[in-house]
Design a protein around this motif. Sequence first.
Motif: not given
Length: 489
Positions: A12-27
């Motif tokens: 779903r996030l991918k379909n919003t065109n979120l730029d995953f490459s800008k994410i530096v950390a996930v919890s």
Amino acid sequence: MWVEALDTVLERLKNTNLDFSKIVAVSGSAQQHGSVYWKKGVSTILASLDSKKPLVDQLSGAFSVNESPIWMDCSTTVQCRAIEKVVGGALELSKLTGSCAHERYAGPQIRKIFETQPEVYENTERISLVSSFMASLLIGEYACIDHTDGAGMNLMNIESREWSEKALQATAPDLERRLGRLAPAYAVSGLISKYNVERYNFNRDCLIIQWSGDNPNSLAGLTLNTPGDIAISLGTSDTLFGVATEHKPSLEGHTFPSPVDTENYMVMLVYKNGSLTREDIRNRYADHSWDVFNAYLQQTPPLNGGKMGFYYKEHEILPPLPIGEHRCILENFANVSLSGLKERWVTEFDAPSEVRALIEGQLLSMRAHAARLGLPSPPRRIVATGGASANECILSLMASIFGCDVYTVQRPDSASLGAALRAAHGWLCHKNGAFVPIESLYMDKLEQTSLNCKLSARAGDPQLVAKYTMLMIKRAEIENDLVRRLGRS
């Protein structure tokens, strides 16, 4: 189901065109106390996932137990008592691990699986909590269990923050190898996996910070980091938690290492009979209407004329009482004194009194048990969250009973917000090469953010608070008597 849920969220996030490459950390925030049992040999599958296929298609046969034990489990009472006996009693286990044995904790659940399904236990390579399980899916290898969530297992020494050899031996053989290592909540679990880099275009340097349970993440999301602050979450189950400076062993409640601090503790009370019980009383006595429910709260006097109720639609955790309802009227109550108070048991109140008895009873129980665990009375402030925190009548009564101001948050998703804050916190600690306080993320900035809380109810009149204190003491006496007569052993 959880694997497919992660697939769904990321797609779903991918379909919003979120730029995953800008994410530096996930919890992340995961349901507390649930556990996942990985089959032998699955670690090699995790490390070589095909990025062209969803996770659920590749991991459907990865588990030795297909249905995870979760916090609703009440089937391990025998195992709880056995573990307590081995370590020297319930209080000794609480002193060691932060809690006496609880049916929903992973330790007793592991012992039950070992006892009743030894072939399943033998075929289990790793046991994860839901939190470390989800982190494992992101890093492509088994993630550590974090200290805070690990404390909710009856297996970790809460002082040393290592697995307790005594608790492990009381649970199952060769268990430490199946659990893996523990890690601080702010630690880096690992880098994002090759699978997620290729499938979603994550930056290959993206950090996965230790995931934790939903309650610890709520503490982070509500920015509770000062002793004297407590939060009350009014949801399907009600929880009360706050920051304490020391661990006080108790037969009730739970103590965890703080998820945002290296020194303090998180103290928590859990009640199964939360919103579903409130809805049941609403439906039966207030015409299925919250408006009628609130009108009854407003038209009945504080203290309810001595009418006191104990309502358990589900087997209760605190106190340990079975399903049932108990009502009494305190005679000689007009004197507002403990001397001469006697309870007369009845089968039912008038409808408005039923509503007030329920809400007063739930809040008085919270205040009494919080005080026993060493949380201050009155607290410095209360932050209310959960679905029922939108009910101003309940918040006003909360302020009168606890004797402090009650605040509400601007957004309801404190657990997921806390996970995001913890991701940023872990990234900052990693960048600095050492732990830094989480409040450095938002120091002097709270008023400009959605983290800021709104004052919703002023502290009650001191004289009324004193009367509620007397009622709380009497209620605790009656509750203790009910436990002696009816309590689940």
